[in-house]
Design an enzyme around this catalytic site. Structure first.
Site, PDB file in Angstrom:
ATOM      1  N   ASP A  36       0.852  -1.202   0.000  1.00 50.39           N
ATOM      2  CA  ASP A  36       0.000   0.000   0.000  1.00 50.39           C
ATOM      3  C   ASP A  36       0.879   1.239   0.000  1.00 50.39           C
ATOM      4  OD1 ASP A  36      -1.611  -2.183   1.447  1.00 50.39           O
ATOM      5  OD2 ASP A  36      -3.148  -0.656   1.113  1.00 50.39           O
ATOM      6  N   TYR A  81      -6.578  -4.006  15.450  1.00 51.62           N
ATOM      7  CA  TYR A  81      -6.370  -4.835  14.267  1.00 51.62           C
ATOM      8  C   TYR A  81      -5.953  -6.224  14.727  1.00 51.62           C
ATOM      9  CZ  TYR A  81      -4.421  -6.682   9.979  1.00 51.62           C
ATOM     10  OH  TYR A  81      -4.164  -7.480   8.890  1.00 51.62           O
ATOM     11  N   GLN A 101       5.616  -8.733   1.859  1.00 54.83           N
ATOM     12  CA  GLN A 101       4.591  -8.497   0.831  1.00 54.83           C
ATOM     13  C   GLN A 101       5.287  -8.214  -0.499  1.00 54.83           C
ATOM     14  OE1 GLN A 101       1.805  -5.371   1.978  1.00 54.83           O
ATOM     15  NE2 GLN A 101       0.099  -6.788   1.877  1.00 54.83           N
ATOM     16  N   GLY A 161      -0.535 -10.447  -0.796  1.00 53.16           N
ATOM     17  CA  GLY A 161      -1.361  -9.244  -0.843  1.00 53.16           C
ATOM     18  C   GLY A 161      -2.773  -9.581  -1.299  1.00 53.16           C
ATOM     19  N   ASP A 163      -4.940 -11.921  -0.304  1.00 49.73           N
ATOM     20  CA  ASP A 163      -5.064 -12.843   0.826  1.00 49.73           C
ATOM     21  C   ASP A 163      -5.907 -14.105   0.609  1.00 49.73           C
ATOM     22  OD1 ASP A 163      -3.964 -10.476   1.707  1.00 49.73           O
ATOM     23  OD2 ASP A 163      -5.365 -10.170   3.333  1.00 49.73           O
ATOM     24  N   TYR A 347     -13.893  -9.850  -1.242  1.00 48.83           N
ATOM     25  CA  TYR A 347     -12.474  -9.486  -1.162  1.00 48.83           C
ATOM     26  C   TYR A 347     -11.709  -9.908  -2.431  1.00 48.83           C
ATOM     27  CZ  TYR A 347      -8.784  -7.928   2.156  1.00 48.83           C
ATOM     28  OH  TYR A 347      -7.785  -7.252   2.817  1.00 48.83           O
ATOM     29  N   TRP A 348     -10.756 -10.835  -2.361  1.00 48.86           N
ATOM     30  CA  TRP A 348      -9.928 -11.153  -3.537  1.00 48.86           C
ATOM     31  C   TRP A 348     -10.471 -12.325  -4.347  1.00 48.86           C
ATOM     32  CZ3 TRP A 348      -6.026  -8.281  -5.575  1.00 48.86           C
ATOM     33  CH2 TRP A 348      -5.522  -7.241  -4.776  1.00 48.86           C
ATOM     34  N   GLU A 390     -12.152   0.422  -1.626  1.00 49.09           N
ATOM     35  CA  GLU A 390     -11.085  -0.581  -1.569  1.00 49.09           C
ATOM     36  C   GLU A 390     -11.166  -1.526  -2.779  1.00 49.09           C
ATOM     37  OE1 GLU A 390     -11.248  -2.740   2.092  1.00 49.09           O
ATOM     38  OE2 GLU A 390      -9.332  -3.770   1.772  1.00 49.09           O
TER      39      GLU A 390
HETATM   40  C1  DGY Z   1      -6.060  -7.765   5.956  1.00 45.75           C
HETATM   41  O1  DGY Z   1      -6.059  -7.632   7.181  1.00 45.75           O
HETATM   42  O2  DGY Z   1      -7.066  -7.987   5.300  1.00 45.75           O
HETATM   43  C2  DGY Z   1      -4.784  -7.603   5.244  1.00 45.75           C
HETATM   44  O3  DGY Z   1      -4.925  -7.723   3.891  1.00 45.75           O
HETATM   45  C3  DGY Z   1      -3.753  -8.597   5.767  1.00 45.75           C
HETATM   46  O4  DGY Z   1      -2.527  -8.084   5.494  1.00 45.75           O
END
Ligand code: DGY
Length: 420
Positions: A36, A81, A101, A161, A163, A347-348, A390
């Site tokens: 990032d 987090y 990463q 990256g 995930d 997400y991915w 995002e």
């Molecule tokens: C997350 O917390 O989703 C991140 O991508 C992990 O690095």
């Protein structure tokens, strides 16, 4: 100046803390993330070079003695987090995660230096950056390809990256979840859980992480012992490009490395073998379980970014990429939508990511200008319509995940202000 450019700059400035920038201003990611941060530095270079170099400097300040640049730097002791700095429990100068990463920073630094036309004399200031990046790429070769096969391994899905990509489903299905695993997720309280990785994925992420921690993150042991060891086409493509760009930077400061030059040739040769241009399929390797992974992921096309010196491979890649997205209004879905593992919103596993579009665009701009320009325009239009999210749905363009997302703002600026 268009108002969207102003908003993009403001988004970055608002996410900026002292000398580094958060991926978003929501509570989702309260730290500095490796790739990032590199994209963010590139964004700043379009309007504030000081911020750009500060971002890079802060990222490099977290480099480990052995050369690894961690995937997260926890400059502030924030517990919002999971896994937080205590759960990782590593990093000397700066608390950090114990994994890395994609090393996109080398390519970003080269682009900045070229565009700014920085003279050799002025470059002196940035020698330490170049030398730290060199140490980082050497770390990858030493510890992530100890047998010198020419291909680099990742040892945790977070290292890619991307995930929870379906690319990792098979190797992850073999990871036995630690009994009595205890951790509390925060991400799925902040973002709609349907758009985040599943519990079973998180259980395995944390299991792998705990195992790496047990081995005290000793890089010599991890390659052989990690519960996850994958050679990924996307990651290796970014790595190869990083090596080539570092080679350029080293030339610039008269510090050539024949060791790295040799590895570039080997890495390129081995990477090409992971693409079958007749069948147009990519083969990622699960080294832990000795099997192949064939999933139509946009990250496979990062191979275009690595500027392989083979016209026929590049032509097949472009043909294959055009097929990959031929029915889509919005580009690029992270997984091909007709694939059984595609999920529009998770997400991915399907959504569009602006950094992927940027990487592909950079790879295409010297190979297929017309196609590259279509991608540039489509990306700009999507972001202008749906703002700096995002990720986005490739079906409706719907913006998802975090709002005010830094790399979407940074790369929007880069797309709009740098037409090639
Ligand atoms: C997350 O917390 O989703 C991140 O991508 C992990 O690095």
């Amino acid at each position: 100046m268009s108002s969207m450019i102003k908003v993009a700059k403001r988004t970055l400035i608002n996410n900026r803390r002292s000398k580094y920038t958060l991926p978003t201003n929501t509570k989702l990611y309260p730290a500095q993330w490796n790739w990032d941060s590199a994209f963010i530095a590139l964004g700043y270079s379009n309007f504030n070079l000081n911020y750009s170099f500060q971002e890079i400097d802060t990222l490099l300040s977290g480099q480990w003695e052995d050369g690894m640049i961690p995937h997260i730097l926890f400059h502030i002791k924030d517990l919002n987090y999971t896994p937080n700095y205590k759960a990782w429990n590593c990093g000397k100068q700066v608390s950090s995660s114990g994994i890395t990463q994609p090393p996109i920073l080398a390519s970003v630094l080269k682009l900045i230096i070229e565009r700014q036309n920085i003279s050799k004399r002025k470059m002196k200031k940035y020698y330490p950056f170049i030398l730290k990046i060199k140490k980082c790429l050497e770390w990858f070769i030493k510890y992530r390809d100890p047998k010198r096969t020419g291909l680099i391994s990742i040892l945790h899905p977070w290292e890619s990256g991307y995930d929870n990509s379906p690319l990792w489903d098979k190797p992850m299905s073999k990871v036995k979840i630690e009994p009595k695993l205890s951790y509390k997720r925060k991400d799925n309280k902040i973002v709609n859980p349907n758009q985040r990785p599943l519990k079973i994925d998180y259980d395995r992420y944390v299991t792998i992480k705990n195992h790496l921690k047990k081995m005290k993150y000793d890089p010599k042991k991890l390659y052989h012992k990690s519960k996850f060891n994958v050679v990924d086409v996307g990651f290796n493509s970014l790595f190869l490009k990083a090596l080539k760009d570092l080679d350029f930077l080293l030339d610039y400061i008269d510090k050539r490395s024949s060791f790295l030059k040799k590895y570039i040739l080997l890495n390129e040769k081995k990477l090409i073998k992971l693409f079958n241009s007749k069948k147009m399929i990519f083969k990622n390797k699960d080294l832990k379980n000795n099997s192949l992974i064939e999933i139509p992921s946009i990250t496979n096309f990062f191979m275009l970014f690595s500027d392989i010196k083979n016209k026929s491979v590049n032509r097949s890649l472009i043909k294959s990429l055009k097929r990959y997205c031929k029915n889509e209004k919005y580009l690029f879905p992270s997984i091909k939508p007709n694939h059984k593992l595609f999920e529009e919103k998770r997400y991915w596993r399907g959504p569009i990511w602006i950094n992927c579009n940027w990487i592909i665009y950079q790879g295409l701009k010297n190979k297929d200008k017309k196609f590259a320009e279509i991608i540039r325009k489509k990306t700009i239009n999507l972001v202008e319509k749906k703002k700096f999210r995002e990720y986005y749905s490739c079906k409706s363009g719907l913006g998802m995940g975090a709002k005010n997302f830094s790399w979407s703002a940074a790369l929007y600026l880069d797309f709009i202000l740098n037409r090639s």
